[in-house]
Design a protein around this motif. Structure first.
Motif, PDB file in Angstrom:
ATOM      1  N   ASP A 183      29.942  35.552 135.352  1.00 39.37           N
ATOM      2  CA  ASP A 183      28.809  36.412 135.645  1.00 39.37           C
ATOM      3  C   ASP A 183      29.163  37.253 136.863  1.00 39.37           C
ATOM      4  N   LYS A 184      28.192  37.893 137.471  1.00 43.12           N
ATOM      5  CA  LYS A 184      28.469  38.780 138.593  1.00 43.12           C
ATOM      6  C   LYS A 184      28.984  38.038 139.823  1.00 43.12           C
ATOM      7  N   ASP A 185      28.764  36.717 139.880  1.00 43.91           N
ATOM      8  CA  ASP A 185      29.110  35.942 141.067  1.00 43.91           C
ATOM      9  C   ASP A 185      30.376  35.110 140.930  1.00 43.91           C
ATOM     10  N   GLU A 186      30.681  34.624 139.732  1.00 43.13           N
ATOM     11  CA  GLU A 186      31.788  33.683 139.602  1.00 43.13           C
ATOM     12  C   GLU A 186      32.269  33.593 138.161  1.00 43.13           C
ATOM     13  N   GLY A 187      33.482  33.032 138.009  1.00 43.21           N
ATOM     14  CA  GLY A 187      34.038  32.778 136.694  1.00 43.21           C
ATOM     15  C   GLY A 187      34.511  31.343 136.595  1.00 43.21           C
ATOM     16  N   TRP A 188      34.456  30.784 135.386  1.00 43.44           N
ATOM     17  CA  TRP A 188      34.858  29.401 135.125  1.00 43.44           C
ATOM     18  C   TRP A 188      35.741  29.351 133.875  1.00 43.44           C
ATOM     19  N   VAL A 189      36.685  28.388 133.868  1.00 41.54           N
ATOM     20  CA  VAL A 189      37.398  28.014 132.654  1.00 41.54           C
ATOM     21  C   VAL A 189      36.932  26.624 132.263  1.00 41.54           C
ATOM     22  N   VAL A 190      36.496  26.471 131.020  1.00 44.23           N
ATOM     23  CA  VAL A 190      36.071  25.179 130.484  1.00 44.23           C
ATOM     24  C   VAL A 190      37.047  24.790 129.377  1.00 44.23           C
ATOM     25  N   TRP A 191      37.594  23.585 129.451  1.00 43.00           N
ATOM     26  CA  TRP A 191      38.537  23.107 128.440  1.00 43.00           C
ATOM     27  C   TRP A 191      37.902  21.940 127.688  1.00 43.00           C
ATOM     28  N   GLU A 192      37.761  22.110 126.358  1.00 42.66           N
ATOM     29  CA  GLU A 192      37.217  21.053 125.509  1.00 42.66           C
ATOM     30  C   GLU A 192      38.354  20.424 124.719  1.00 42.66           C
ATOM     31  N   PHE A 193      38.364  19.069 124.653  1.00 41.97           N
ATOM     32  CA  PHE A 193      39.525  18.359 124.117  1.00 41.97           C
ATOM     33  C   PHE A 193      39.226  17.698 122.774  1.00 41.97           C
ATOM     34  N   ALA A 194      40.266  17.632 121.956  1.00 44.65           N
ATOM     35  CA  ALA A 194      40.204  16.908 120.689  1.00 44.65           C
ATOM     36  C   ALA A 194      40.130  15.403 120.962  1.00 44.65           C
ATOM     37  N   GLY A 195      39.994  14.644 119.882  1.00 44.81           N
ATOM     38  CA  GLY A 195      40.055  13.190 120.008  1.00 44.81           C
ATOM     39  C   GLY A 195      38.745  12.476 119.790  1.00 44.81           C
ATOM     40  N   GLY A 196      37.621  13.210 119.800  1.00 47.94           N
ATOM     41  CA  GLY A 196      36.336  12.575 119.584  1.00 47.94           C
ATOM     42  C   GLY A 196      35.836  11.753 120.753  1.00 47.94           C
ATOM     43  N   LYS A 197      36.433  11.921 121.933  1.00 47.55           N
ATOM     44  CA  LYS A 197      36.058  11.126 123.112  1.00 47.55           C
ATOM     45  C   LYS A 197      35.117  11.881 124.055  1.00 47.55           C
ATOM     46  N   ARG A 198      34.673  13.068 123.646  1.00 44.76           N
ATOM     47  CA  ARG A 198      33.736  13.884 124.430  1.00 44.76           C
ATOM     48  C   ARG A 198      34.303  14.234 125.806  1.00 44.76           C
TER      49      ARG A 198
END
Length: 530
Positions: A183-198
């Motif tokens: 957004d105008k204030d910040e950026g994030w990287v989110v990594w979602e993983f396989a495996g079914g372990k949430r």
């Protein structure tokens, strides 16, 4: 061979030759305007079209369907989850097919709260692929991107939404994925993983940082991340790695997400496997070298022929401006790979999309096995921007050293005129808003974007006609020799790079006296207003 073994083999093939999205993040300390810039594209063998989703109110018991089917590369079944009472307006590029996930899909876009989302592949270690349940359930990567655009009021909120959804419902994967949310204030990287372990992890990007995701990555990560404001993740992020023997706190090694959960690669090496691919580190440096970075600079990075090939379904650049009315939030979108198509400005206040930029059958999943729905007959009768500019790509890449510089000049010239127009358009829009003229603002923005989109089609047709005539009248036409119109999964695709071109940072723009330029002079006069 077991289903997961087959999936593993397919996933390994994907790593040698990826068709996936990429994203750029440029922090506010590095840009000319002081605003965060993001950009990228989607790389799917699919039609891509522009769509505006209005804000909507939903009944109390409304649900949405999410997940993957038994046709996905890692099979699963769909589930329903509750919809929220109100969803925000957003603009995105939609598409129909990726590895068996149900359509329509999206890599992201921009919502009325100024939250931008980009989706990017991010491969996981094979053990995570192997332990993915069969069938799996949960929310897939496109679902997450869409839900963030529908619900997030800030980038941080978007990260929290993803984490909460994965914890509640699980994550349905094709092998690992990331999202860039800003957004105008910040950026994030989110990594979602396989495996079914949430499992998931998120890192806040610095204002003085450039991050190129192809594939997405997060590296060193604090084990006390739950006490940090710049990191988020699942509660089991560290403990699960320890249980599997993938990392030990006693070793003294940093907890590196890429090494622990990813398919670790040297970022200095080319990623993907297609001809002409360039490393993330090289693209990050090339972007940093543009300091201070402008919107046009990032357009040049997104359309870099080392990344914008036949696999690029569109191009997108967003400047996340501060103190901007939601209707004046703006995206630049090229209707196919931007090496061959102009970026066109679209605002959140635009009320509709021209039919030429909407959904068509070209490269849509299932189009070859069914006849047309009569309801789409006029839509399909219209020209499709994606197909038109694919023709530009194919003609141009037949002789890139001759044609690419000239086409590049025309695309940039078209965009320069758009940039000159934007100042008065947005100033006029602010005046209209100050006098309560929101509907008039909507009309102004819609009229301009539609007009500019139509002029882009005229530009594309001029380029196609000129290149077609030049190639045929100069004896450059050649018929195909191969009998197979589609390449194998590990085959070469159309690119505007030739052997040796990787030694050059980017193909340079043409000289104004290039002989071929005369073939375009009528089009140049048309689009520059003289």
């Amino acid at each position: 061979m077991r289903a997961l073994e087959i999936a593993g083999a397919l996933f390994a093939l994907c790593l040698t030759r990826a068709t996936a999205s990429y994203a750029f993040y440029v922090g506010s300390a590095l840009t000319e305007s002081g605003n965060i810039l993001i950009g990228g594209t989607g790389e799917e063998v699919s039609s891509h079209w522009l769509q505006i989703f209005p804000a909507a109110d939903h009944p109390k018991d409304a649900t949405i369907t999410v997940g993957v089917t038994d046709e996905a590369v890692l099979p699963g079944h769909l589930i329903t989850i509750p919809q929220v009472n109100h969803t925000y307006r957003y603009v995105s590029m939609e598409y129909t097919d990726y590895w068996g996930l149900p359509a329509p899909l999206t890599n992201g876009g921009l919502n009325e709260k100024g939250v931008a989302v980009r989706d990017v592949w991010a491969p996981n270690r094979q053990e995570l692929i192997d332990m993915t349940p069969n069938p799996q359930t949960g929310i897939n990567y496109a679902n997450l991107a869409r839900i963030v655009m529908e619900r997030a009021s800030s980038a941080r909120h978007g990260v929290q939404i993803i984490g909460d959804l994965i914890q509640r419902y699980g994550y349905a994967t094709y092998g690992g994925n990331t999202h860039l949310i800003a957004d105008k204030d910040e950026g994030w990287v989110v990594w979602e993983f396989a495996g079914g372990k949430r499992l998931w992890a998120a890192e806040r990007l610095r204002p003085d940082e450039v991050r190129v995701l192809y594939p997405g990555y997060i590296e060193d990560f604090p084990i006390d991340f739950q006490q940090r404001s710049d990191y988020m993740g699942s509660e089991n992020l560290v403990t699960f790695a320890e249980e599997q023997g993938w990392w030990s706190g006693a070793s003294g090694e940093p907890f590196n997400i890429l090494n622990v959960y990813g398919l670790a690669r040297d970022r200095k090496s080319p990623v993907g496997g297609a001809a002409g691919r360039v490393s993330q580190a090289a693209m990050e440096k090339a972007t940093m070298d543009m300091f201070p970075v402008t919107e046009q600079d990032l357009m040049e990075r997104v359309r870099d022929p080392r990344m914008s090939t036949d696999e690029a379904g569109y191009g997108q650049v967003v400047k996340l401006e501060k103190d901007t009315d939601p209707d004046l939030l703006r995206l630049w979108i090229a209707p196919t790979g931007s090496v061959a198509a102009p970026f066109i400005p679209w605002w959140l206040g635009v009320q509709s999309v021209p039919p030429e930029f909407g959904e068509h059958r070209y490269l849509s999943e299932g189009a070859s096995s069914t006849f047309l729905n009569p309801d789409f007959q006029l839509q399909e009768a219209s020209q499709f921007a994606g197909r038109l500019f694919k023709r530009v790509l194919y003609y141009m890449c037949s002789a890139p050293r001759l044609f690419h510089p000239v086409v590049h000049d025309m695309l940039v010239g078209f965009e320069d005129q758009s940039k000159r127009d934007i100042e008065w358009i947005e100033n006029a829009g602010k005046i209209l808003l100050s006098h309560g003229g929101r509907e008039s603002l909507h009309s102004l923005l819609t009229h301009y974007s539609h007009s500019r989109a139509n002029q882009a089609l005229e530009l594309g047709a001029s380029i196609v006609n000129a290149l077609d005539g030049y190639i045929k009248t100069t004896g450059r036409w050649r018929n195909p020799i191969d009998k197979q119109i589609n390449v194998a999964a590990d085959g070469e695709t159309v690119s505007c790079l030739l052997p040796g071109d990787l030694d050059e940072p980017v193909i340079q723009a043409s000289e104004s006296q290039h002989p071929l330029m005369r073939a375009f002079q009528g089009g140049v006069r048309l689009f520059r207003g003289n």
